[in-house]
Write a protein that holds these residues in place. Structure first.
Motif, short mmCIF file in Angstrom:
data_model
loop_
_atom_site.label_atom_id
_atom_site.label_comp_id
_atom_site.label_asym_id
_atom_site.label_seq_id
_atom_site.Cartn_x
_atom_site.Cartn_y
_atom_site.Cartn_z
N GLY A 1 0.83 -1.27 0.02
CA GLY A 1 0.27 -0.02 -0.09
C GLY A 1 0.80 1.19 -0.09
N GLY A 2 2.07 1.33 -0.39
CA GLY A 2 2.92 2.30 -0.72
C GLY A 2 3.33 2.78 0.83
N MET A 3 3.47 1.88 1.92
CA MET A 3 3.83 2.42 3.02
C MET A 3 5.26 2.82 3.22
SD MET A 3 3.27 0.37 6.66
CE MET A 3 3.22 1.22 8.19
N ASN A 4 5.58 3.93 3.98
CA ASN A 4 6.90 4.44 4.30
C ASN A 4 7.37 4.29 5.61
OD1 ASN A 4 9.15 5.90 4.08
ND2 ASN A 4 8.20 7.86 3.50
N LEU A 5 8.17 3.30 5.84
CA LEU A 5 8.67 2.99 7.10
C LEU A 5 9.92 3.71 7.46
CD1 LEU A 5 8.73 -0.80 7.17
CD2 LEU A 5 7.11 0.67 8.39
N GLN A 6 10.27 4.87 6.56
CA GLN A 6 11.23 5.83 6.54
C GLN A 6 12.62 4.87 6.93
OE1 GLN A 6 10.28 9.16 9.07
NE2 GLN A 6 9.07 9.89 7.23
N VAL A 7 12.85 3.91 6.33
CA VAL A 7 13.98 3.00 6.52
C VAL A 7 14.72 2.84 5.35
CG1 VAL A 7 14.75 0.77 7.30
CG2 VAL A 7 12.76 1.74 8.48
N GLY A 8 14.06 2.32 4.24
CA GLY A 8 15.00 2.13 2.98
C GLY A 8 15.65 3.47 2.48
N ILE A 9 16.45 3.11 1.42
CA ILE A 9 17.39 4.27 0.74
C ILE A 9 16.45 5.06 -0.23
CG2 ILE A 9 17.85 2.90 -1.30
CD1 ILE A 9 20.69 4.34 -0.78
N TYR A 10 15.14 4.59 -0.56
CA TYR A 10 14.27 5.21 -1.50
C TYR A 10 13.06 5.69 -0.57
CZ TYR A 10 16.94 3.44 -5.65
OH TYR A 10 18.18 3.17 -6.32
N GLN A 11 13.08 5.75 0.66
CA GLN A 11 11.96 6.03 1.34
C GLN A 11 12.31 7.55 1.95
OE1 GLN A 11 11.37 2.80 4.06
NE2 GLN A 11 9.77 1.90 2.69
N GLN A 12 11.28 8.33 1.52
CA GLN A 12 11.70 9.75 2.23
C GLN A 12 11.75 9.88 3.55
OE1 GLN A 12 9.29 12.59 0.33
NE2 GLN A 12 10.63 13.01 -1.24
N GLY A 13 12.84 10.85 4.02
CA GLY A 13 12.86 10.72 5.55
C GLY A 13 13.71 9.94 6.20
N SER A 14 14.17 8.74 5.41
CA SER A 14 15.20 7.75 6.12
C SER A 14 16.36 8.51 6.11
CB SER A 14 15.09 6.49 5.35
OG SER A 14 15.49 6.52 4.22
N VAL A 15 17.20 8.03 7.03
CA VAL A 15 18.60 8.29 7.17
C VAL A 15 19.30 7.96 5.90
CG1 VAL A 15 20.82 7.88 8.39
CG2 VAL A 15 18.72 7.85 9.83
N LEU A 16 19.23 6.90 5.51
CA LEU A 16 19.93 6.20 4.34
C LEU A 16 19.48 7.22 2.96
CD1 LEU A 16 19.69 2.48 4.23
CD2 LEU A 16 21.77 3.96 4.52
N ASN A 17 18.23 7.79 3.05
CA ASN A 17 17.60 8.74 1.80
C ASN A 17 18.62 9.99 2.10
OD1 ASN A 17 15.20 10.75 1.08
ND2 ASN A 17 15.54 8.88 -0.26
N TYR A 18 18.88 10.53 3.38
CA TYR A 18 19.44 11.79 3.44
C TYR A 18 21.11 11.42 2.86
CZ TYR A 18 15.96 13.92 5.79
OH TYR A 18 14.55 14.70 6.17
N LEU A 19 21.43 10.36 3.34
CA LEU A 19 23.20 10.06 2.86
C LEU A 19 22.95 9.94 1.36
CD1 LEU A 19 24.17 7.66 5.55
CD2 LEU A 19 24.58 9.82 5.39
N TYR A 20 21.86 9.43 0.57
CA TYR A 20 21.88 9.03 -0.88
C TYR A 20 21.72 10.41 -1.63
CZ TYR A 20 20.45 6.76 -5.18
OH TYR A 20 20.23 6.54 -6.40
N PHE A 21 21.23 11.56 -0.80
CA PHE A 21 21.28 13.00 -1.36
C PHE A 21 22.56 13.28 -1.81
CE2 PHE A 21 21.99 17.43 -0.91
CZ PHE A 21 20.64 18.00 -1.60
N GLY A 22 23.76 13.01 -1.34
CA GLY A 22 25.29 13.19 -1.94
C GLY A 22 25.37 12.47 -3.24
N VAL A 23 24.85 11.39 -3.37
CA VAL A 23 25.02 10.74 -4.95
C VAL A 23 23.99 11.50 -5.58
CG1 VAL A 23 24.69 8.58 -5.82
CG2 VAL A 23 25.61 8.56 -3.73
N LEU A 24 22.65 11.68 -5.24
CA LEU A 24 21.57 12.03 -6.20
C LEU A 24 21.90 13.39 -6.68
CD1 LEU A 24 19.14 10.63 -6.86
CD2 LEU A 24 17.90 11.87 -5.40
N LYS A 25 22.50 14.43 -5.78
CA LYS A 25 22.79 15.80 -6.24
C LYS A 25 24.31 15.85 -6.69
CE LYS A 25 18.75 17.08 -5.59
NZ LYS A 25 17.80 17.60 -6.77
N GLY A 26 25.03 14.82 -6.76
CA GLY A 26 26.49 14.71 -7.21
C GLY A 26 27.33 15.39 -6.28
#
Lengths: 442, 122
Positions: free
Chosen positions: A112-137
């Motif tokens: 159902g599109g649940m966002n546990l805020q854990v995975g790298i593609y889930q907004q608000g997760s720590v990994l997602n914040y770290l992934y910002f550095g890759v995504l924005k170069g």
């Protein structure tokens, strides 16, 4: 006391946490997801409530959500870690990437599109914040800063014609670009795939984050595919496999006589020359290809820190602590971005095939260009074509391959210092090529 | 054969921009590095040699001799000189005079050398 604590924690995990996450995710996403979950009903009998809670707990475990894709990717991660420890293939990269693959492929509850805020593609997760550095170069230029602070351009300054070998090896990028277009990739995706031929992990990530990030729109309004994970993994995998891929091509394209060529020892380079190289290198290359500024600017800045002699602390930080931190971040997040549903696609297989072709073409171009240069160079001043492979910018692995192959032909002919010239020229060349692709396709 | 024909057909249908990117891309990569090569091979060398010559003239050295001395200097020569100096300075302590001197200390009295304490007083 301990038992009570354990029971309380389990009860919290089983009943309260999932419900809390569900409500939070629902509030954020606005999607009704209650139907996807076994619900705790307060009116039920206590035993039923307990069972419902256990079912809910089970629904959130990785065992319930695992798919064959997750298992395949976990195997890939384990292979990376094995290769790094057993054969020491680029352990500084393969260990973070391999562990990242494991982290990114822990199955999560996403019904159902649940966002546990854990995975790298889930907004608000720590990994997602770290992934910002890759995504924005952000990370690649920082890596280049560290590389600049580590690199000694002396061999290139003493024999600047080796710069041309670094340019020749970039043919792999452009031929692979055409190959990717022929296989049906959109031009920005093809550009990002082509850069694998530069054999430069940070540049590959930088370009794919700009061109194939899953967010940009094509002319017809469709979004480009997110190919950052497959491109980065292909680039780093082939970089780790440089000692396996390059030697057969080098031996195939050279004869015994050419492999025995002895090159003049490099002359000593003055401090003034070492300082002037990054300054004029930066100005000349970035004036021609301004899109390469984030990479080349940082590369030469790092080198100025090193060669100026008055910023030892800054240079030391850039080449040790800073690059180590960024390598950890980039490796882990790139690895974690290879979630099975994003990574295990037909496109990834094509990218890996194109990446291997790109490496082979880049190596061949470097070796063949060295042979071509020899046609015009006087006797006694010729280039050993075994250093042509170093034009790909896998520093210092490809230079090490030149040294090993040179020693196989003649035990007293050391090519390492000569090979470092085209090797660092390759770093500059691939960054310029990346800038050109960005200016056309970005 | 069929695949080759298909690829050839696809190549013809490629966007002309793709070929432009390839030609311009390869050209610019070569041009950029060629300019850096020319700068460091000729222009910078000329400037540094000019500086060296004027320095040599000031010091009363023949400029041609100064240039030759600079060009023959290689990293290997430097390494050999550095190693020789290193070994020389590290082995300095091995060069001894070979004369062993026992300094006699004359004291009026010391219990350590007292005859009285070294004899059994029977």
């Amino acid at each position: 006391m301990l038992a009570l604590l354990v029971i309380t924690s389990l009860a919290w995990l089983a009943f309260v946490k999932p419900e809390h996450d569900r409500q939070k995710a629902q509030a954020e996403s606005g999607i009704e997801i209650s139907a996807a979950l076994p619900q705790y009903q307060p009116d039920n009998q206590p035993e039923e409530g307990f069972l419902e809670g256990l079912k809910q707990f089970w629904a959130f475990t990785g065992f319930r959500n695992v798919t064959s894709g997750h298992l395949i990717m976990i195997m890939v991660g384990l292979i990376f870690i094995f290769l790094a420890i057993r054969y020491e293939y680029e352990p500084l990269l393969l260990i973070p990437i391999g562990t990242g693959i494991l982290i990114g492929n822990i199955p999560l509850f996403t019904d159902g599109g649940m966002n546990l805020q854990v995975g790298i593609y889930q907004q608000g997760s720590v990994l997602n914040y770290l992934y910002f550095g890759v995504l924005k170069g952000v990370y690649p230029p920082l890596i280049f800063l560290g590389i600049g602070a580590m690199t000694d351009f002396s061999s290139l300054i003493s024999n600047p014609r080796l710069l041309l070998l670094g340019a020749a090896a970039q043919m792999g990028i452009f031929i692979t670009f055409i190959g990717a277009l022929l296989l049906g990739f959109a031009p920005p995706e093809a550009g990002a795939i082509g850069i694998i031929g530069g054999a430069d992990g940070p540049t590959a990530i930088f370009i794919s984050s700009r061109l194939a990030n899953g967010m940009n729109l094509l002319a017809d309004g469709t979004p480009v595919k997110n190919l950052i994970g497959p491109i980065a993994i292909a680039a780093y995998s082939y970089m780790a496999l440089v000692p396996v891929i390059q030697p057969p091509i080098m031996r195939l394209l050279t004869n015994k006589k050419e492999r025995l060529i002895r090159m003049k020892p490099p002359r000593a380079v003055t401090k003034t020359e070492k300082i002037l190289f990054p300054i004029f290198g930066l100005l000349l290359t970035c004036f021609i290809s301004p899109s390469a500024l984030p990479l080349l600017g940082m590369l030469f800045f790092g080198n100025i820190l090193k060669e100026s002699g008055v910023t030892k602390r800054l240079a030391e930080t850039a080449r040790t602590s800073l690059i180590d931190i960024v390598t950890i971040m980039i490796g882990l997040t790139v690895g974690a971005s290879t979630q099975a549903d994003v990574f295990l696609t037909k496109e990834s297989i094509l990218i890996f095939a194109l990446g291997a072709t790109a490496f082979a073409i880049a190596t061949s171009s470097g070796v063949l260009f060295a042979k071509t240069m020899n046609l015009f160079l006087p006797e006694g001043n010729k280039i050993n074509p075994l250093i042509g492979n170093s034009g790909v910018s896998a520093v210092p692995d490809s230079a090490r391959v030149s040294e090993v192959e040179g020693l196989k032909a003649d035990k007293t002919n050391h090519l390492l210092m000569h090979a470092m010239g085209p090797n660092v020229a390759g770093v500059i060349g691939s960054a310029i090529a990346a800038g050109i692709l960005l200016s056309y396709l970005g | 054969m069929m695949q080759t024909l298909l690829l050839a057909g696809a190549a013809e249908s490629l966007d002309p921009l793709a070929w432009t990117i390839v030609v311009v891309g390869v050209g610019i990569v070569f041009l950029s590095l060629l300019i850096v090569y020319i700068f460091f091979r000729y222009i910078l060398t000329f400037i540094l040699n000019f500086k060296l010559k004027s320095f040599a003239r000031k010091k009363g050295i023949d400029p041609a001799e100064a240039l030759t001395a600079k060009t023959i200097q290689s990293g290997e020569v430097n390494a050999a000189i550095a190693m020789a100096l290193y070994r020389y300075f590290n082995e300095l302590h091995d060069v001894e005079s070979g004369v062993i001197t026992i300094k006699r200390v004359s004291r009026h009295y010391s219990p350590w050398s007292s005859k009285l304490y070294n004899m059994n007083n029977l």
